[in-house]
Design an enzyme around this catalytic site. Structure first.
Site, PDB file in Angstrom:
ATOM      1  N   GLU A 383       0.645  -1.144  -0.020  1.00 39.44           N
ATOM      2  CA  GLU A 383      -0.019  -0.007  -0.197  1.00 39.44           C
ATOM      3  C   GLU A 383       0.861   1.150   0.172  1.00 39.44           C
ATOM      4  O   GLU A 383       0.246   2.459   0.445  1.00 39.44           O
ATOM      5  CB  GLU A 383      -0.981   0.147   1.244  1.00 39.44           C
ATOM      6  CG  GLU A 383      -2.011  -1.096   1.107  1.00 39.44           C
ATOM      7  CD  GLU A 383      -3.115  -0.973   2.003  1.00 39.44           C
ATOM      8  OE1 GLU A 383      -2.888  -0.227   3.070  1.00 39.44           O
ATOM      9  OE2 GLU A 383      -4.185  -1.489   1.982  1.00 39.44           O
ATOM     10  N   GLU A 456      -6.482  -7.827  -1.329  1.00 39.40           N
ATOM     11  CA  GLU A 456      -7.210  -7.708  -0.003  1.00 39.40           C
ATOM     12  C   GLU A 456      -8.681  -7.031  -0.277  1.00 39.40           C
ATOM     13  O   GLU A 456      -8.821  -6.300  -1.173  1.00 39.40           O
ATOM     14  CB  GLU A 456      -6.496  -6.487   0.924  1.00 39.40           C
ATOM     15  CG  GLU A 456      -5.124  -7.022   1.448  1.00 39.40           C
ATOM     16  CD  GLU A 456      -4.729  -6.001   2.412  1.00 39.40           C
ATOM     17  OE1 GLU A 456      -5.425  -5.233   3.141  1.00 39.40           O
ATOM     18  OE2 GLU A 456      -3.246  -5.819   2.555  1.00 39.40           O
TER      19      GLU A 456
END
Length: 753
Positions: A383, A456
């Site tokens: 991320e 995710e």
């Protein structure tokens, strides 16, 4: 004779740093066995800054003349972090990364007799070392938390093997590179023998390579003309290569398993051996309650078995760091695919920090390049923002080290620069409007499709405790179903990896205020929530029948005391519900709501219930019998009691045979069951635990049953019989017996000669 010895026992442990502690300090030190967690923390509501300190480990090594005639080194499989190793006060090794292995050559500083080995490490979140420098949504537990082995070598060793295969779907070619390390000059030629064994341990081929002078590597190639056995998710065939080295007064050998398989992400999905496989994956943290990362081989193996065999996933992502070799070995054996990534979370540091991250890429790939289960290298900090120069380097390095695997880089931003081979995206759009997943091309912003994987979803968007109310659990289940269905619907999406496998401890910046993220489909003790059955039910019933109603079957648990909707997670073809009054009705998987799932749930609501008397307000509340069918054959039956009563305490251990002095553990689950053998979801009790002297409970010896369940791990020490007694306020005392077996030569002494 070269050998290695497990060196996990009889370490001393002190808080703080002291390279050469005084005798009085050592007398106050705690004797510990590895794997070891420097700071055990409570299950929740703890001060995580207790971890952010310095720690020291000490080992007294006795050396004979024979020992000093060889070269001795320590191999650390994992120590967190910023480790420094000293022998008799002299620095011999440094390693900053807490997730990859390193060696410490001891010999130059060893002396005859007693030697003090000091290992200094730190739990301080040093911003100069990945993954630190920013906020992190997980805890990094300091300690020597994986195995340490002591190696004796002659003047040279085979440090590593690299096995790469080509053309596996036709006539496989197997290339083997042996990387050599010299401790002292070797005169004369060096002979290497490369042996190839099939999955049945039969010698298939042997090649000799002669080096007239020292070289850092040697190679050979095997050609499998016929009968190659491929590695796949259902038939994980494993070959082995062994390389033996001989030179003047020098012997060594090294072996590695590998699998023949072709793995490729394409724009139309993921293909294993040219067959499309829909990825149904899960993210795993390697932490455990109380003891952090410090769990040994068996616990690692059993996590892999739970992921593949019990809950039906075909891929695991090692979020957000390389994980135990024992875990990866078991993934190889089970046919469980792996996406492995470097350590980090959102933050990118300065140039020196980035160089350490590149070192981590190298260490991860060189450690794990022979695992057939690994199909993707994660070479981007999870991320993190785009960084062209940094990520061009990580991708280039990964491709140089291992051109046989693709790279991915997990991001959470759209229109991110695409440097990898697979666009890997954390997609948390569900709950923000009507979408379940974003369109891949809307995410990438590219003019053409590229290989794409959702890495995710769910997780923090709807945190759920195992003890949450039934309505919340239903919503949790439905969210997982919706994303899974959306993933199956789009052929450009290779699959989806849910966040996450277990609840986990975290920093104060995250979680539910008690330093726990309740993002898992299981709790931290690996006890399943209803959502775990979403994934288990996608397996074929021939592997494991699933019939799991998402209900506690109690009037008044839901708003307005209504039993609908009744969601049944199942891989059965139809479900029959019987009432005590004689009524019976069949219900079928809801393919209208979930048209793309292999096994949609049965959803009973007012539209398909009709006048079937399921128990609305004002009617009698009855027992419920549910049967699952494949064709006309009943394969599973459940009885849900209208009036449940505590009937028994079910105590089970994953294994009752343990290995002595190896950090071996067994998970023990304790469940309060009703008269039909089903969990009592609101049952509470206080348990006290008692063990024999050679068995230790990891965590407190007084614990509560919460939501009908308690779980714990026990760790084995001295050999012999052992017991665990469980004293309950409600039920009779329960006792489990264990057999702790002594170490064997095969377990501890591996002859390399």
């Amino acid at each position: 004779m070269p050998c290695k010895t497990l060196l996990n026992n009889h370490w001393l442990f002190l808080e703080g740093h002291a390279i050469s502690p005084s005798s009085s300090d050592l007398s106050q030190a705690q004797q510990v066995d590895l794997p070891h967690n420097a700071v055990d923390i409570p299950l929740n509501y703890f001060d995580e800054t207790r971890l952010h300190r310095d720690f020291s480990y000490y080992y007294t090594l006795e050396c004979s003349e024979a020992d000093l005639s060889q070269f001795m080194l320590l191999h650390f499989a994992g120590a967190l972090s910023n480790a420094k190793v000293y022998v008799n006060g002299q620095l011999v090794a440094e390693h900053t990364d807490g997730y990859t292995p390193f060696d410490a050559l001891l010999t130059p500083q060893l002396k005859l007799g007693t030697n003090l080995i000091s290992v200094l490490l730190s739990g301080v979140e040093n911003p100069a070392i990945p993954p630190f420098g920013g906020a992190i949504d997980y805890l990094c537990f300091p300690g020597i938390y994986r195995d340490v082995t002591l190696h004796h070598h002659d003047a040279a060793r085979i440090k590593n093997l690299k096995v790469q295969s080509q053309n596996v779907l036709a006539q496989p070619l197997i290339n083997v590179d042996a990387y050599l390390q010299q401790f002292a000059p070797i005169s004369g030629p060096i002979e290497l023998v490369f042996d190839l064994y099939d999955p049945a341990a039969k010698l298939l081929a042997s090649q000799h390579v002669r080096l007239e002078q020292w070289a850092d590597s040697a190679s050979c190639q095997f050609n499998l003309a016929e009968g190659a056995q491929l590695w796949d998710c259902d038939n994980p065939h494993l070959y082995q290569v062994q390389v033996s080295l001989s030179a003047q007064d020098c012997l060594d050998s090294c072996q590695s398993r590998f699998g023949l398989r072709e793995a490729e992400f394409r724009t139309e999905g993921f293909f294993l051996n040219n067959q499309r496989v829909e990825i149904i994956g899960v993210n795993r943290h390697q932490s455990y309650p109380y003891v952090g990362y410090a769990m040994g081989k068996r616990a690692q193996q059993l996590d892999a078995e739970l992921i593949k065999n019990e809950q039906g996933f075909n891929l695991v992502r090692t979020s957000h760091y390389p994980q135990s070799p024992d875990f990866l070995d078991r993934c190889d054996e089970l046919g469980l695919l792996v996406f492995e990534e470097i350590a980090g979370w959102q933050h990118i540091g300065d140039e020196a920090w980035q160089q350490k991250s590149l070192d981590n890429v190298r260490a991860m790939i060189q450690r794990d390049w022979n695992h057939p289960s690994i199909i993707l290298w994660g070479v981007r900090i999870n991320e993190s923002p785009d960084n062209h120069e940094f990520y061009a380097k990580t991708n280039r390095l990964a491709r140089q080290l291992d051109p046989t695997r693709q790279t991915g880089g997990v991001r959470c931003i759209q229109d991110s620069e695409f440097l990898e081979d697979v666009y890997t995206m954390n997609d948390f759009v569900l709950g923000d409007g009507s979408k379940n997943l974003r369109s891949p091309q809307n995410v990438t912003g590219l003019a053409k499709p590229v290989p794409y994987l959702v890495t995710e979803y769910a997780g923090h968007m709807f945190p759920t405790k195992r003890t949450d109310c039934e309505s919340w659990q239903i919503e949790h289940v439905m969210r997982h179903l919706k994303v899974l269905d959306a993933s199956h619907a789009n052929p450009n999406i290779s699959g989806a990896i849910t966040w996450c496998l277990f609840d986990y401890n975290t920093h104060r910046d995250f979680g539910s205020g008690d330093k726990v993220c309740y993002h898992g489909i299981n709790d931290a003790f690996r006890m399943p929530k209803f959502a775990a059955s979403v994934y288990a039910s996608q397996q074929p019933a021939s592997k494991h029948v699933v019939l799991k109603p998402v209900t506690y079957w109690t009037r008044g648990e839901r708003p307005e005391a209504k039993p609908l909707p009744l969601v049944i997670l199942t891989n059965c073809q139809r479900v029959e519900i019987f009432m005590p009054t004689g009524e019976c009705k069949s219900f079928f998987p809801d393919r209208a709501m979930f048209p793309n799932l292999p096994n949609p749930p049965v959803v009973i609501d007012e539209w398909n219930l009709g006048d079937f008397p399921l128990g609305d307000w004002g009617y009698a509340w009855n027992d419920l019998r549910i049967r699952g069918y494949i064709g006309e054959q009943m394969v599973e039956e459940l009885w849900l009691a209208a009036s449940t009563l505590p009937s028994r305490l079910l105590v089970e251990a994953q294994t009752q045979t343990l290995l002595a002095k190896q950090g071996d553990v067994s998970r023990v689950t304790i469940q309060a069951l009703d008269q039909n053998g089903l969990l009592l979801p609101y049952f509470k009790d206080v348990l006290s635990l008692e063990t024999s002297a050679n068995l230790q409970v990891l965590g407190p010896k007084v614990l509560s049953i919460d939501g009908g369940v308690a779980a714990l791990w026990v760790r084995a020490y001295e050999e012999g019989e052992a017991f665990l007694k469980i004293h309950s306020q409600t039920f009779a005392e329960q006792q489990l017996m264990f057999q702790i077996t002594s170490e064997t030569t095969e377990q501890l002494e591996v002859n390399h000669g």
